[in-house]
Design an enzyme around this catalytic site. Structure first.
Site, mmCIF file in Angstrom:
data_model
loop_
_atom_site.group_PDB
_atom_site.id
_atom_site.type_symbol
_atom_site.label_atom_id
_atom_site.label_comp_id
_atom_site.label_asym_id
_atom_site.label_seq_id
_atom_site.Cartn_x
_atom_site.Cartn_y
_atom_site.Cartn_z
ATOM 1 C CG HIS A 110 9.082 -6.501 1.264
ATOM 2 N ND1 HIS A 110 10.037 -5.835 1.750
ATOM 3 C CD2 HIS A 110 7.934 -6.456 0.232
ATOM 4 C CE1 HIS A 110 8.973 -4.253 1.292
ATOM 5 N NE2 HIS A 110 7.281 -5.148 0.017
ATOM 6 C CE1 TYR A 148 7.726 3.039 0.949
ATOM 7 C CE2 TYR A 148 7.620 5.066 -1.605
ATOM 8 C CZ TYR A 148 7.805 4.159 -0.216
ATOM 9 O OH TYR A 148 9.230 2.925 -1.424
ATOM 10 C CG ASP A 190 -0.695 0.067 2.496
ATOM 11 O OD1 ASP A 190 0.873 0.020 2.235
ATOM 12 O OD2 ASP A 190 -1.124 0.149 3.607
ATOM 13 C CG PHE A 247 8.810 0.104 -3.912
ATOM 14 C CD1 PHE A 247 8.619 -0.573 -3.128
ATOM 15 C CD2 PHE A 247 8.615 -1.711 -4.370
ATOM 16 C CE1 PHE A 247 9.002 -2.321 -2.556
ATOM 17 C CE2 PHE A 247 7.719 -2.919 -4.287
ATOM 18 C CZ PHE A 247 7.927 -3.079 -2.913
#
Length: 223
Positions: free
Chosen positions: A190, A67, A65, A78
């Site tokens: 991740h 930031y 989701d 990202f």
């Protein structure tokens, strides 16, 4: 919530926008923006789609989701707006790129629009989030995941020779909707500092992605 989205996506996803779940989701999102702080700014909710039209997608990167701190989120997973300090996961993405290509990336800034403009769909599974500490995941379970599942299904049904970069278990759930026979699916840990050392570092995904694109007559991504 008026959906302002690039025309090719609007056509492909028209059934979703007309569905009952999306009407409920839109109502939730409208209220959230009206009554509190929500990221990204509303004009950027569908930025990933607006930057990367349906027929231009070559690579799909899936985040969780947006930031949830000020000035960071702008609709691309990202990625952060230029001039904003790099978040830890993006630092690790750049470290992996430096390892693969032997050139510096960390000084380039965190705006990944340059990737999106080349055909990298930077898709968060949830497209909005409430701002503030401890608010990560606050808009999960409201319908966004159903919508982004549909995005992956449509890509898998109508497109082929795409590369899916699925980092972490949350992103890897989307692989259920991908036809692996006609696409390349690359999976690893991740890039978060909590997990990057468990397989993200050394994954080689960026070079593998470009090798696949080139082998299929497509222009590699200038990371």
């Amino acid at each position: 919530m008026e959906v302002k989205i690039e025309e090719s996506w609007k056509k492909v996803l028209s059934g979703e926008f007309e569905s009952e779940y999306f009407a409920k989701l839109a109502g939730f999102v409208r209220k959230a923006y009206r009554t509190g702080v929500v990221y990204p700014p509303a004009k950027f909710i569908f930025e990933a789609f607006n930057r990367t039209p349906f027929d231009k997608v070559k690579v799909v990167v899936i985040g969780q989701d947006p930031y949830h701190n000020p000035r960071q989120a702008h609709g691309l997973c990202f990625s952060v707006q230029q001039g904003v300090e790099l978040p830890p996961s993006l630092v690790n993405i750049y470290k992996e790129l430096e390892s693969e290509y032997g050139t510096p990336f960390l000084g380039r800034g965190g705006d990944l629009s340059r990737w999106a403009d080349q055909g990298v769909l930077l898709l968060n599974a949830t497209l909005t989030v409430s701002g503030g500490a401890n608010m990560a995941g606050s808009h999960q379970g409201k319908g966004w995941e159903t919508f982004t599942d549909a995005v992956i299904r449509e890509l898998s049904t109508r497109r082929d020779r795409l590369v899916y970069l699925l980092w972490g278990s949350y992103a890897q759930r989307k692989a259920a909707y991908v036809d692996r026979a006609k696409n390349l699916v690359l999976e690893c840990a991740h890039p978060s500092p909590l997990s990057a050392h468990r397989g993200f570092f050394g994954c080689g995904h960026f070079r593998k992605c470009n090798k696949y694109l080139a082998a299929n007559g497509l222009t590699p991504i200038q990371w």
